[in-house]
Scaffold this motif. Sequence first.
Motif, PDB file in Angstrom:
ATOM      1  N   ASN A  64      -0.986  -6.762   3.398  1.00  0.00           N
ATOM      2  CA  ASN A  64      -1.788  -6.033   2.506  1.00  0.00           C
ATOM      3  C   ASN A  64      -2.823  -5.819   2.522  1.00  0.00           C
ATOM      4  OD1 ASN A  64       0.899  -7.105   1.591  1.00  0.00           O
ATOM      5  ND2 ASN A  64       0.783  -8.553  -0.539  1.00  0.00           N
ATOM      6  N   THR A  65      -2.741  -4.467   2.409  1.00  0.00           N
ATOM      7  CA  THR A  65      -4.177  -3.491   2.169  1.00  0.00           C
ATOM      8  C   THR A  65      -3.454  -2.289   1.206  1.00  0.00           C
ATOM      9  OG1 THR A  65      -5.355  -2.276   2.766  1.00  0.00           O
ATOM     10  CG2 THR A  65      -3.852  -2.336   3.761  1.00  0.00           C
ATOM     11  N   LYS A  66      -4.574  -1.855   0.174  1.00  0.00           N
ATOM     12  CA  LYS A  66      -4.818  -0.941  -0.801  1.00  0.00           C
ATOM     13  C   LYS A  66      -5.028   0.448  -0.280  1.00  0.00           C
ATOM     14  CE  LYS A  66      -4.064  -3.195  -4.933  1.00  0.00           C
ATOM     15  NZ  LYS A  66      -4.001  -3.386  -6.898  1.00  0.00           N
ATOM     16  N   THR A  67      -4.528   1.694  -0.681  1.00  0.00           N
ATOM     17  CA  THR A  67      -5.139   3.507  -0.167  1.00  0.00           C
ATOM     18  C   THR A  67      -6.252   3.494  -0.630  1.00  0.00           C
ATOM     19  OG1 THR A  67      -3.853   4.695  -1.847  1.00  0.00           O
ATOM     20  CG2 THR A  67      -3.065   4.249   0.790  1.00  0.00           C
ATOM     21  N   ASP A  68      -7.141   3.975  -0.374  1.00  0.00           N
ATOM     22  CA  ASP A  68      -8.932   4.343  -0.881  1.00  0.00           C
ATOM     23  C   ASP A  68      -8.531   5.549  -1.705  1.00  0.00           C
ATOM     24  OD1 ASP A  68      -9.143   6.194   1.097  1.00  0.00           O
ATOM     25  OD2 ASP A  68     -10.594   5.010   1.758  1.00  0.00           O
ATOM     26  N   LYS A  69      -9.492   6.114  -1.910  1.00  0.00           N
ATOM     27  CA  LYS A  69      -9.931   6.897  -3.712  1.00  0.00           C
ATOM     28  C   LYS A  69      -9.158   8.163  -2.307  1.00  0.00           C
ATOM     29  CE  LYS A  69     -14.743   8.204  -2.837  1.00  0.00           C
ATOM     30  NZ  LYS A  69     -16.061   8.079  -3.648  1.00  0.00           N
ATOM     31  N   LYS A  70      -9.390   7.931  -0.811  1.00  0.00           N
ATOM     32  CA  LYS A  70      -8.539   9.297   0.102  1.00  0.00           C
ATOM     33  C   LYS A  70      -7.508   9.367   0.237  1.00  0.00           C
ATOM     34  CE  LYS A  70     -13.871  10.552   1.499  1.00  0.00           C
ATOM     35  NZ  LYS A  70     -14.433  10.917   2.443  1.00  0.00           N
ATOM     36  N   GLY A  71      -6.917   8.209  -0.297  1.00  0.00           N
ATOM     37  CA  GLY A  71      -5.069   8.288   0.036  1.00  0.00           C
ATOM     38  C   GLY A  71      -5.576   7.331   1.682  1.00  0.00           C
ATOM     39  N   HIS A  72      -6.535   6.699   1.796  1.00  0.00           N
ATOM     40  CA  HIS A  72      -6.514   6.611   3.687  1.00  0.00           C
ATOM     41  C   HIS A  72      -6.482   4.841   3.674  1.00  0.00           C
ATOM     42  CE1 HIS A  72      -7.109   7.276   7.583  1.00  0.00           C
ATOM     43  NE2 HIS A  72      -7.964   5.202   7.767  1.00  0.00           N
ATOM     44  N   TYR A  73      -5.892   4.089   4.196  1.00  0.00           N
ATOM     45  CA  TYR A  73      -5.602   2.890   4.184  1.00  0.00           C
ATOM     46  C   TYR A  73      -5.852   2.269   5.809  1.00  0.00           C
ATOM     47  CZ  TYR A  73      -1.174   2.381   6.823  1.00  0.00           C
ATOM     48  OH  TYR A  73      -0.260   2.938   7.692  1.00  0.00           O
ATOM     49  N   ASP A 124      -2.799   8.035   6.475  1.00  0.00           N
ATOM     50  CA  ASP A 124      -3.219   8.369   5.176  1.00  0.00           C
ATOM     51  C   ASP A 124      -1.279   7.932   4.575  1.00  0.00           C
ATOM     52  OD1 ASP A 124      -5.127  10.186   6.845  1.00  0.00           O
ATOM     53  OD2 ASP A 124      -5.974   9.368   5.772  1.00  0.00           O
ATOM     54  N   VAL A 125      -1.685   8.277   2.950  1.00  0.00           N
ATOM     55  CA  VAL A 125      -0.718   8.405   1.977  1.00  0.00           C
ATOM     56  C   VAL A 125      -1.226   9.218   1.185  1.00  0.00           C
ATOM     57  CG1 VAL A 125       0.049   7.788   0.363  1.00  0.00           C
ATOM     58  CG2 VAL A 125      -0.447   6.450   2.202  1.00  0.00           C
ATOM     59  N   LYS A 126       0.548  10.331   1.172  1.00  0.00           N
ATOM     60  CA  LYS A 126       0.319  11.357   0.080  1.00  0.00           C
ATOM     61  C   LYS A 126       1.391  11.190  -0.465  1.00  0.00           C
ATOM     62  CE  LYS A 126      -1.158  15.293   3.489  1.00  0.00           C
ATOM     63  NZ  LYS A 126      -0.456  16.335   4.734  1.00  0.00           N
ATOM     64  N   ALA A 181      -4.328   7.387  -4.316  1.00  0.00           N
ATOM     65  CA  ALA A 181      -5.017   6.509  -4.126  1.00  0.00           C
ATOM     66  C   ALA A 181      -4.083   4.550  -4.526  1.00  0.00           C
ATOM     67  CB  ALA A 181      -6.493   6.480  -4.910  1.00  0.00           C
ATOM     68  N   GLY A 182      -4.770   3.263  -4.354  1.00  0.00           N
ATOM     69  CA  GLY A 182      -4.250   2.187  -5.006  1.00  0.00           C
ATOM     70  C   GLY A 182      -2.889   1.948  -4.428  1.00  0.00           C
ATOM     71  N   ALA A 183      -1.781   2.649  -3.416  1.00  0.00           N
ATOM     72  CA  ALA A 183      -1.276   2.446  -3.081  1.00  0.00           C
ATOM     73  C   ALA A 183      -0.924   1.122  -2.219  1.00  0.00           C
ATOM     74  CB  ALA A 183      -0.101   3.332  -2.512  1.00  0.00           C
ATOM     75  N   VAL A 184       0.064   0.111  -2.615  1.00  0.00           N
ATOM     76  CA  VAL A 184      -0.102  -1.124  -1.711  1.00  0.00           C
ATOM     77  C   VAL A 184       1.471  -0.856  -1.044  1.00  0.00           C
ATOM     78  CG1 VAL A 184       1.112  -3.045  -1.891  1.00  0.00           C
ATOM     79  CG2 VAL A 184      -0.158  -1.944  -3.638  1.00  0.00           C
ATOM     80  N   ILE A 185      -0.063  -1.345   0.573  1.00  0.00           N
ATOM     81  CA  ILE A 185       0.276  -1.486   1.919  1.00  0.00           C
ATOM     82  C   ILE A 185       0.692  -2.806   2.027  1.00  0.00           C
ATOM     83  CG2 ILE A 185       0.263  -0.316   4.420  1.00  0.00           C
ATOM     84  CD1 ILE A 185       0.252   2.133   2.417  1.00  0.00           C
ATOM     85  N   LYS A 186       1.840  -2.920   2.516  1.00  0.00           N
ATOM     86  CA  LYS A 186       2.671  -4.049   3.044  1.00  0.00           C
ATOM     87  C   LYS A 186       2.891  -3.874   4.929  1.00  0.00           C
ATOM     88  CE  LYS A 186       4.110  -6.315  -0.880  1.00  0.00           C
ATOM     89  NZ  LYS A 186       4.928  -6.857  -1.686  1.00  0.00           N
ATOM     90  N   ILE A 187       2.318  -5.085   5.807  1.00  0.00           N
ATOM     91  CA  ILE A 187       2.583  -5.178   6.847  1.00  0.00           C
ATOM     92  C   ILE A 187       1.980  -6.548   6.888  1.00  0.00           C
ATOM     93  CG2 ILE A 187       0.979  -5.119   9.460  1.00  0.00           C
ATOM     94  CD1 ILE A 187      -0.862  -3.412   7.473  1.00  0.00           C
TER      95      ILE A 187
END
Length: 382
Positions: free
Chosen positions: A58-67, A32-34, A42-48
């Motif tokens: 790569n993926t993005k957080t959903d509207k709940k801030g979860h990826y 989760d991203v706060k 929401a919409g933060a880019v997560i790079k793995i």
Amino acid sequence: MQSKLRKLLIAAPLTILFSSAAWAQTGAIEGDVKGEDGKPLAGAVIKIERKDIKGNYNTKTDKKGHYYYGGLGLGVYDVSIEVNGKPVDAMRGVRAQGAPAEVNFDLKQAAARAAAAAGAGGAGAAAPPPEENRSLSPAQKAELEKQRKEQEERMAKSKELNDAFNAGRDAETAKNWDVAIQQYDKAAQLDPKQHVVWSHLADSYIGRAGSKTGADQQADYAKGIENYQKAIELKPDDPAYHNNYALVLAKAKNLDTARAELTKAASLDAPNAGKYYYNFGAILVNAGQNDAAGDAFKKAIEVDPNYADAYYQLGIVMIGKATTTPEGKVVPPAGTQEQFQKYLSLQPNGPNADAAKAMLASMGASVETTFQKPGSKNAKKK
């Protein structure tokens, strides 16, 4: 011939098709991203980025801030987050080795670390250890020390969780049910939000129940039911969980709820709906409810007209209602022969082919020996 027919009708309990989720060979990372305002971002880019071999995801957080990113090879990864194209935080050395590794980001805390580092004259994004930078205030030192400990605890917890799960898998494969239950229970206590842990714990109780009788067996079935309920609560859209939950419900003689669960599985997995209706037919056959079993096999055929085993089992149910004339001739219900012929047309060399031919012969029906693919015209008869 009548003796052979009777032997064919005294069948062993039908094999029921369990579904399983493959998890041991792949890993996942989620979190989760706060944002700096403390709210889910929401919409933060997560790079793995995989570190032991080349690999970037790569993926993005959903509207709940979860990826969530699954299907990762087992290995070591760096996980970073970007907002508006700018890197803002990272976690290094994350191990994906079975249970999803949890990597959370709090951008308010990340900003505080960056500010502390900048205030101390540091050029890096990460602040130096508190004991190495005396310019930090006592409050800043305490916050950084707290964050460092929390990170260490998360990493230790993830390793302990993965170790327990993998030990459980090894024991389950070896049918060492007591050890499997002990290890999966440990994993569940470490992280009760891992649905796959609860499902494997359920399967281990069910497996152990097979070696018991009476009250002890029913107690293990009850634990299997309880743990599948927990898995379904966490992941209600998994048809395999509903299928396997239904099968243990049937073992516990709760057929009405088992029917509802298999119907739910069929609705979630339409391409394989026939399998779930077939399973319910098998459950009913094993419970001695042949009329209801016939209806379930018909439903399996309705949703999957090429389900060969459903035709065969429907034929078995129907021939169970056959009468015999004083001359010894078997008179089956109308349509019985067609079920066995259809099975043979779909599976001419299938495991039940010889039995289907014997059934047809017992009824005085001709037996097709050369078949074409389903849907083709003019199948040859001998």
